[in-house]
Design a protein around this motif. Structure first.
Motif, short mmCIF file in Angstrom:
data_model
loop_
_atom_site.label_atom_id
_atom_site.label_comp_id
_atom_site.label_asym_id
_atom_site.label_seq_id
_atom_site.Cartn_x
_atom_site.Cartn_y
_atom_site.Cartn_z
N GLY A 273 0.69 -1.13 -0.04
CA GLY A 273 -0.07 -0.05 0.02
C GLY A 273 0.79 1.25 0.09
O GLY A 273 0.71 2.38 -0.80
N GLN A 274 2.03 1.40 0.70
CA GLN A 274 2.73 2.45 0.90
C GLN A 274 3.30 2.90 -0.41
O GLN A 274 3.49 4.09 -0.87
CB GLN A 274 3.89 2.27 1.84
CG GLN A 274 4.99 3.19 2.16
CD GLN A 274 5.99 2.88 3.02
OE1 GLN A 274 5.69 2.31 4.10
NE2 GLN A 274 7.27 3.28 3.19
N TYR A 275 3.68 1.77 -1.26
CA TYR A 275 4.56 2.15 -2.51
C TYR A 275 3.42 2.40 -3.69
O TYR A 275 3.62 2.99 -4.69
CB TYR A 275 5.72 1.25 -2.93
CG TYR A 275 6.83 1.53 -1.96
CD1 TYR A 275 7.39 2.66 -2.22
CD2 TYR A 275 7.06 0.61 -0.99
CE1 TYR A 275 8.44 2.68 -1.24
CE2 TYR A 275 8.04 0.73 -0.07
CZ TYR A 275 8.88 2.00 -0.19
OH TYR A 275 10.04 2.10 0.48
N GLY A 276 2.40 1.78 -3.29
CA GLY A 276 1.20 1.86 -4.16
C GLY A 276 0.69 3.44 -4.36
O GLY A 276 0.37 4.03 -5.30
N LEU A 277 0.87 4.10 -2.91
CA LEU A 277 0.71 5.54 -3.11
C LEU A 277 1.93 6.32 -3.52
O LEU A 277 1.72 7.04 -4.33
CB LEU A 277 0.55 5.92 -1.39
CG LEU A 277 0.43 7.26 -1.04
CD1 LEU A 277 -0.88 7.88 -1.42
CD2 LEU A 277 0.71 7.44 0.38
N THR A 278 2.98 6.00 -3.06
CA THR A 278 4.28 6.90 -3.48
C THR A 278 4.67 6.77 -4.86
O THR A 278 4.95 7.82 -5.53
CB THR A 278 5.33 6.49 -2.54
OG1 THR A 278 5.75 5.21 -3.00
CG2 THR A 278 5.18 7.03 -1.28
N PHE A 279 4.55 5.84 -5.43
CA PHE A 279 4.77 5.71 -6.84
C PHE A 279 3.90 6.15 -7.85
O PHE A 279 4.15 6.54 -9.05
CB PHE A 279 5.20 4.14 -7.41
CG PHE A 279 6.66 3.81 -6.71
CD1 PHE A 279 7.68 4.45 -6.86
CD2 PHE A 279 6.57 2.42 -6.15
CE1 PHE A 279 9.09 4.21 -6.59
CE2 PHE A 279 8.01 2.32 -5.72
CZ PHE A 279 9.08 3.13 -5.75
N TRP A 280 2.64 6.24 -7.46
CA TRP A 280 1.41 6.47 -8.30
C TRP A 280 0.72 7.83 -7.92
O TRP A 280 -0.10 8.29 -8.82
CB TRP A 280 0.67 5.28 -8.37
CG TRP A 280 1.06 4.15 -9.09
CD1 TRP A 280 1.66 3.32 -8.21
CD2 TRP A 280 1.38 3.76 -10.31
NE1 TRP A 280 2.32 2.32 -9.06
CE2 TRP A 280 2.05 2.67 -10.49
CE3 TRP A 280 1.23 4.62 -11.34
CZ2 TRP A 280 2.61 2.04 -11.57
CZ3 TRP A 280 1.63 4.05 -12.74
CH2 TRP A 280 2.47 2.84 -12.70
N LEU A 281 0.91 8.53 -6.79
CA LEU A 281 0.21 9.48 -6.30
C LEU A 281 0.40 10.89 -7.35
O LEU A 281 -0.50 11.67 -7.79
CB LEU A 281 0.70 10.11 -5.10
CG LEU A 281 0.34 11.27 -4.51
CD1 LEU A 281 -1.43 10.96 -4.30
CD2 LEU A 281 0.65 11.75 -3.00
N PRO A 282 1.47 11.16 -7.84
CA PRO A 282 1.56 12.29 -8.83
C PRO A 282 0.68 11.94 -10.09
O PRO A 282 0.29 12.85 -10.66
CB PRO A 282 3.19 12.35 -9.26
CG PRO A 282 3.86 11.75 -8.13
CD PRO A 282 3.01 10.60 -7.61
N THR A 283 0.69 10.65 -10.56
CA THR A 283 -0.27 10.37 -11.67
C THR A 283 -1.53 10.35 -11.46
O THR A 283 -2.35 10.90 -12.09
CB THR A 283 0.00 8.74 -12.15
OG1 THR A 283 1.45 8.81 -12.40
CG2 THR A 283 -0.82 8.16 -13.40
N ILE A 284 -2.07 9.84 -9.93
CA ILE A 284 -3.31 10.11 -9.60
C ILE A 284 -3.93 11.57 -9.69
O ILE A 284 -4.77 12.01 -9.89
CB ILE A 284 -3.47 9.42 -8.25
CG1 ILE A 284 -3.37 8.13 -8.25
CG2 ILE A 284 -4.91 9.74 -7.45
CD1 ILE A 284 -3.22 7.47 -6.79
N ILE A 285 -2.87 12.50 -9.28
CA ILE A 285 -3.02 13.78 -9.12
C ILE A 285 -3.41 14.51 -10.37
O ILE A 285 -4.32 15.23 -10.74
CB ILE A 285 -2.09 14.68 -8.44
CG1 ILE A 285 -2.05 14.29 -7.01
CG2 ILE A 285 -2.46 16.28 -8.35
CD1 ILE A 285 -3.43 14.38 -6.10
N ARG A 286 -2.49 13.93 -11.33
CA ARG A 286 -2.62 14.74 -12.93
C ARG A 286 -4.07 14.28 -13.60
O ARG A 286 -4.56 14.88 -14.33
CB ARG A 286 -1.42 14.17 -13.70
CG ARG A 286 -1.33 14.65 -14.98
CD ARG A 286 0.07 14.32 -15.58
NE ARG A 286 -0.08 12.98 -16.07
CZ ARG A 286 1.21 12.51 -16.77
NH1 ARG A 286 2.17 13.14 -17.14
NH2 ARG A 286 1.24 11.15 -17.16
N LYS A 287 -4.44 12.98 -13.28
CA LYS A 287 -5.32 12.45 -13.82
C LYS A 287 -6.75 12.87 -13.40
O LYS A 287 -7.85 12.71 -14.00
CB LYS A 287 -5.42 10.78 -13.60
CG LYS A 287 -4.44 10.09 -14.67
CD LYS A 287 -4.61 8.65 -14.61
CE LYS A 287 -3.81 7.81 -15.83
NZ LYS A 287 -3.88 6.33 -15.74
#
Length: 442
Positions: A273-287
């Motif tokens: 869960g931790q790296y699901g957040l950190t590696f994809w957070l910028p992409t989530i915000i952009r989308k």
């Protein structure tokens, strides 16, 4: 330090103090002030170099024509190097001392992180990510082990929660900083913004690696900033704490300890869960509708700000109530709810609420988890056990971005990846209750 009674003798007897409880509290506060902020700063540098690839992705994938699958595999292969070298690294730290070994780790990874400026192909990307994992292996578990040299189990949850605040701090500082570098340095001296990102964010780790050699002590006995009575108090408390812990006498008995494998399984779910957040957070915000990298960076700081509030509150509560399992499982379930709800909502505001809940829960879980294995293990067993649990669990750092990236390419959406993360965290929360409460609630 001044006390209300005559200072104890040089033998370390502190029983003559008029207020032993106050003396003990002040001593641990002194240790905390000396160690925790500096170690947090070091881990902030480590975490920044580990996950800034999530921001580099916003430009790098287009420049190099990498797919989401290539990015996910490259982000995750870091943890294969981490896995292979983490236990040897922690054993070396226990043998040669924290100061030299932690400095070696930081200086090596700073150089490798800067070398990402030369990435031109998936192969180069994979090799450097793997080497970065090898270089950094042992830092986080090494610091966790190092803190067991100073803090007994009853005081460790708060110390660990403060140390792990470096993760959300890295997000608060690193998000806007990374976004600014991508925005402002694009094309400077002919280099892409993502290349400047790797160069500039390697510098703090390089400087901190040198600072470790000048600032850190290997243990209580070497700490010149402590008085003899303070050293005696700390050493006695750690010795008493270790007397109740497991000391494996052979590799076979160590590997055969089912509790360690249970700990690894629980932490595997947390790390996923931790790296699901950190590696994809910028992409989530952009989308969610944010295009400018600068504003992506600003918005990614918000979930980490929520996490930095949650960590010390959960850690203080765990120590106050001497309860470890619920203080781990409940934040995990809260995080799972945040991940699961995210695909159902749209827009920047709703997305930020969901990822903030997910961040607060999963990062509080990450710090609270270590109250479990450090309550069980001491001495060399702690060195190997902490590293073994961490390295096996950190394989989730490989699987999480790799699987989520593959699911994103397969479905064209992020929904399946987020549900996958949520389910895994719920499973981990259930496993927490297989740990006997009486062995960890101290």
């Amino acid at each position: 330090m001044k006390t209300k009674a005559t200072a104890p003798s040089m033998t370390g007897d502190v029983t003559s103090l008029a207020d032993p409880a106050s003396f003990e509290s002040k001593t641990y506060a002194k240790v905390g002030r000396r160690l925790i902020p500096f170690l947090m700063l070091c881990y902030l540098g480590a975490y920044l170099d580990r996950v800034n690839v999530g921001f580099a992705k916003l430009q790098m994938l287009n420049d190099l024509r990498f797919s989401e699958t290539v990015y996910g595999f490259g982000a995750g292969i870091f943890f294969l190097g981490y896995f292979l070298f983490e236990v040897p690294s922690n054993l070396m730290l226990h043998k040669v001392g924290a100061r030299n070994w932690l400095a070696r780790i930081m200086l090596t990874w700073a150089v490798i992180s800067a070398c990402f400026v030369f990435v031109k192909s998936p192969t180069t990307f994979y090799v450097l990510r793997f080497l970065l994992g090898v270089a950094e292996a042992g830092f986080a578990p090494g610091v966790i082990l190092y803190l067991t040299y100073w803090f007994p189990s009853a005081r460790r949850a708060k110390a660990l929660s403060l140390f792990f605040m470096a993760i959300p701090l890295a997000g608060i500082v690193g998000g806007p900083l990374s976004g600014y570098i991508l925005h402002a340095f694009q094309g400077v001296h002919g280099l892409a913004g993502w290349k400047w990102l790797f160069i500039l964010e390697a510098l703090p780790s390089l400087l901190l690696g040198v600072a470790i050699l000048l600032y850190l002590d290997n243990g209580i006995a070497a700490a010149k900033w402590l008085t003899d009575p303070e050293k005696a108090l700390l050493a006695r408390n750690v010795a008493n704490d270790n007397a109740h812990k497991v000391a494996h006498v052979s590799i076979r008995s160590f590997i055969g300890d089912r509790r360690l494998w249970l700990m690894a399984a629980i932490y595997f779910c947390v790390v996923l869960g931790q790296y699901g957040l950190t590696f994809w957070l910028p992409t989530i915000i952009r989308k969610s509708g944010v295009a400018d990298p600068l504003w992506v960076g600003v918005f990614t700081a918000i979930p980490y700000l929520c996490a930095i509030i949650a960590l010390p509150l959960v850690g203080a509560s765990a120590d106050r109530h001497r309860e470890r399992r619920l203080h781990l499982a409940i934040p995990m379930l809260v995080s799972a709810a945040g991940f699961a709800t995210l695909p159902m909502l749209g827009g920047v505001g709703a997305s930020l609420v969901c990822v903030s809940v997910a961040a607060a829960g999963i990062l509080a879980s990450s710090s609270q988890f270590w109250s479990l294995p450090t309550a069980l293990l001491g001495g060399m067993s702690a060195a190997a056990g902490i590293a073994a649990v961490n390295c096996f669990a950190n394989l989730a750092g490989f699987f999480s971005p790799a699987i989520v990236g593959w699911l994103n390419d397969l479905t064209g959406k992020s929904t399946a990846g987020l549900i996958f993360i949520s389910v895994a965290i719920v499973i981990g929360a259930g496993l927490v209750f297989l740990v006997p409460a009486k062995t960890v609630n101290r």
